[in-house]
Design an enzyme around this catalytic site. Structure first.
Site, short mmCIF file in Angstrom:
data_model
loop_
_atom_site.label_atom_id
_atom_site.label_comp_id
_atom_site.label_asym_id
_atom_site.label_seq_id
_atom_site.Cartn_x
_atom_site.Cartn_y
_atom_site.Cartn_z
N SER A 261 21.99 47.52 88.07
CA SER A 261 21.21 48.26 87.08
C SER A 261 21.05 49.70 87.56
O SER A 261 22.02 50.44 87.54
CB SER A 261 19.88 47.55 86.75
N HIS B 149 23.04 47.16 83.38
CA HIS B 149 21.90 47.24 82.47
C HIS B 149 21.93 48.57 81.75
O HIS B 149 22.07 49.61 82.37
CB HIS B 149 20.57 47.17 83.26
N ASP C 204 17.24 40.67 88.37
CA ASP C 204 18.28 40.02 87.58
C ASP C 204 19.47 39.74 88.51
O ASP C 204 19.81 40.56 89.35
CB ASP C 204 18.71 40.95 86.43
#
Ligand SMILES: C[S@@+](CC[C@H](N)C(=O)[O-])C[C@H]1O[C@@H](n2cnc3c(N)ncnc32)[C@H](O)[C@@H]1O
Lengths: 286, 190
Positions: B12, B39, B132
């Site tokens: 991300s 992301h 994540d």
């Protein structure tokens, strides 16, 4: 944990069998047919529910599904994936306004089918767009979904204020002419869509996997539904759309959905390749 | 254990720079498919494949739904969709709920790839500011896949690799500049 037990291919095979049995059980007991859905997403949905529910296996969960309708409804909700928004992909609605609406303006009457309309945000987006283009009084919107619960919500047209705030931005980027707030009334933390917008909407449950043609449409929108189907079912559904469309009718798919792997590309002409607007050819090649 | 068929990656915050470095180190003859999640906001334009393609000898693709996954190709998850691997080694998309506040989510890709590829999968967690991918890394490890995390010190945002490492399921922790060469060497030989 690094020492947590391994999951070998046999275990995956067992899970695959359990998933097939669960889907068969759902079909036989409740008539919903998920057997031709994309294996990857259906497995993720089922494993997610399994994790939340505390059952030790899919088999055990299947037993519960068969005997407890309320639990089934919970699982149904997972499997159908109802996530939606107003003016999702604003550029699509802008293109629809610019490239499709001018043609629709030449028609005396317009029939639009939203297949897989979920909780209705897409329906009201279209109704507002048609209203602003002065077309709504000669249009009829057919809003269908497999899931009766989302249809009930679509009919009500009540959404959270929180969500609608974001839709205002989508609406502007979609080429909206006024303010989205002109089309709903706010109460506490939710909004209700203007009753007048509902005047030309028919809601009906319709299963793309098992039900038949929905006749003589000028436009079909089926956005972010086909991604959940396997290739065979995608093919069936596109054929259903070809048969449900008038000559020169438009088909609008989600921005990641294509006709490329359905064997039906020939039946359509590309109107807007990146925003996935297609038009049924005058003469059928397939 | 057979040869690695696919490499999945997740990042991300700081991901663009990290991906650029990793991909730049891979030769045109790289034998596995690469699937990656960065992301990004759902409304962002899908420029990532183009950006990464400029630094990479492999074709970088914004895939279609049902697109077959081929060796030596890089598949980039589009903003607003979860990207999954389906049983027949094709791409499947979903617009389900956000996972870890993100769609695409790293976990969604990792779990689905873990099912399909088992021990013929390598997974890489790069820089990022949330956790994540940690659950997905653990799953891939349990399926016999090979797992790598970017070292937290070499990460612009260390949270994501740290969360992955904390599961105990990461086989190798490497500094950013080592990851590409390591993958190239390990997979060429496999
Ligand atoms: C992700 S939503 C898409 C909603 C909306 N079209 C959009 O793009 O925002 C998918 C919808 O497809 C519906 N659906 C799934 N399977 C279906 C089927 N076999 N027939 C009709 N609708 C189905 C689901 O119930 C869900 O409401």
């Amino acid at each position: 944990m690094a020492d947590s037990f391994p999951i070998d291919d046999d275990e995956i095979d067992v899970e695959d069998i359990e998933i097939r049995l669960l889907l068969e059980a759902i079909f036989q007991m409740y008539g919903y047919d998920f057997r031709s859905y994309s294996k990857a997403s259906i497995r993720r949905r089922i494993m997610h529910r399994l994790g939340m529910s505390g059952f030790s296996s899919i088999m055990e969960m299947t037993d519960k599904v068969l005997r407890d309708r309320r639990f089934f409804v919970t699982l149904l909700n997972d499997l159908t994936v109802n996530v939606t928004e107003m003016y999702r992909d604003p550029e699509f609605y802008r293109a629809f306004r610019e490239e499709v609406i001018p043609v629709l303006k030449t028609f005396p009457f317009i029939k639009i089918w939203h297949a897989g309309c979920s909780t209705g945000e897409e329906i009201y987006s279209m109704a507002i767009l048609l209203e602003e283009e002065g077309l709504y009084d000669r249009a009829m919107i057919y809003a269908t979904d497999i899931d009766k619960n989302v249809l009930a919500a679509a009919k009500k047209g009540i959404y959270s204020i929180e969500a609608v705030k974001q839709y205002g931005d989508n609406y502007r980027r979609a080429g909206g002419r006024h303010s989205l707030s002109d089309y709903f009334t706010a109460r506490y933390d939710s909004v209700i869509m203007d009753q007048r917008l509902k005047r030309n909407i028919v809601f009906a449950d319709h299963d793309l996997a098992t039900d038949q043609v929905f006749g003589e449409m000028h436009v079909i929108l089926c956005r972010n539904v086909l991604i959940y189907f396997d290739r065979a079912l995608q093919e069936r559904v596109i054929r259903l759309f070809v048969d449900s469309l008038d000559m020169g009718g438009y088909l609008c798919l989600g921005t990641k959905e294509s006709l490329k792997f359905t064997g039906q590309e020939e039946a359509f002409e590309m109107i807007n390749p990146s925003l996935r607007i297609f038009r049924k050819r005058q003469i059928r090649h397939s | 254990m057979g040869p690695v068929k696919a490499v999945v990656m997740g990042a991300s915050w700081g991901g663009l720079n990290a991906y650029t470095q990793v991909l730049a180190a891979l030769p045109a003859s790289f034998p596995a498919a690469i699937l990656l999640v960065q992301h990004q906001h759902a409304s962002s334009e899908n420029r990532l494949p183009w950006l990464l393609g400029r630094y990479c000898d492999l074709p970088v693709i914004a895939p279609e739904d049902k697109e077959p996954i081929l060796p030596g190709h890089v598949y980039v998850a589009p903003p607003g969709y979860h990207m999954l691997v389906d049983q027949d080694e094709t791409i499947a998309f979903s617009v389900g709920k956000q996972v870890h506040f993100s769609r695409p989510s790293v976990d969604e890709l990792f779990f689905s790839a873990g099912v399909v590829y088992g021990d013929r999968l390598a997974a890489v967690i790069l820089t990022g500011a949330n956790d994540d991918g940690a659950a997905g890394i653990e799953y891939i490890h349990r399926r016999g896949g090979f797992t790598i995390a970017q070292s937290p010190v070499s990460s612009e945002a260390p949270t994501m690799p740290e969360a992955a490492i904390k599961t105990g399921a990461v086989s190798r922790v490497l500094d950013l500049e080592k990851i590409g060469p390591y993958l190239a060497e390990r997979l060429q030989g496999s």
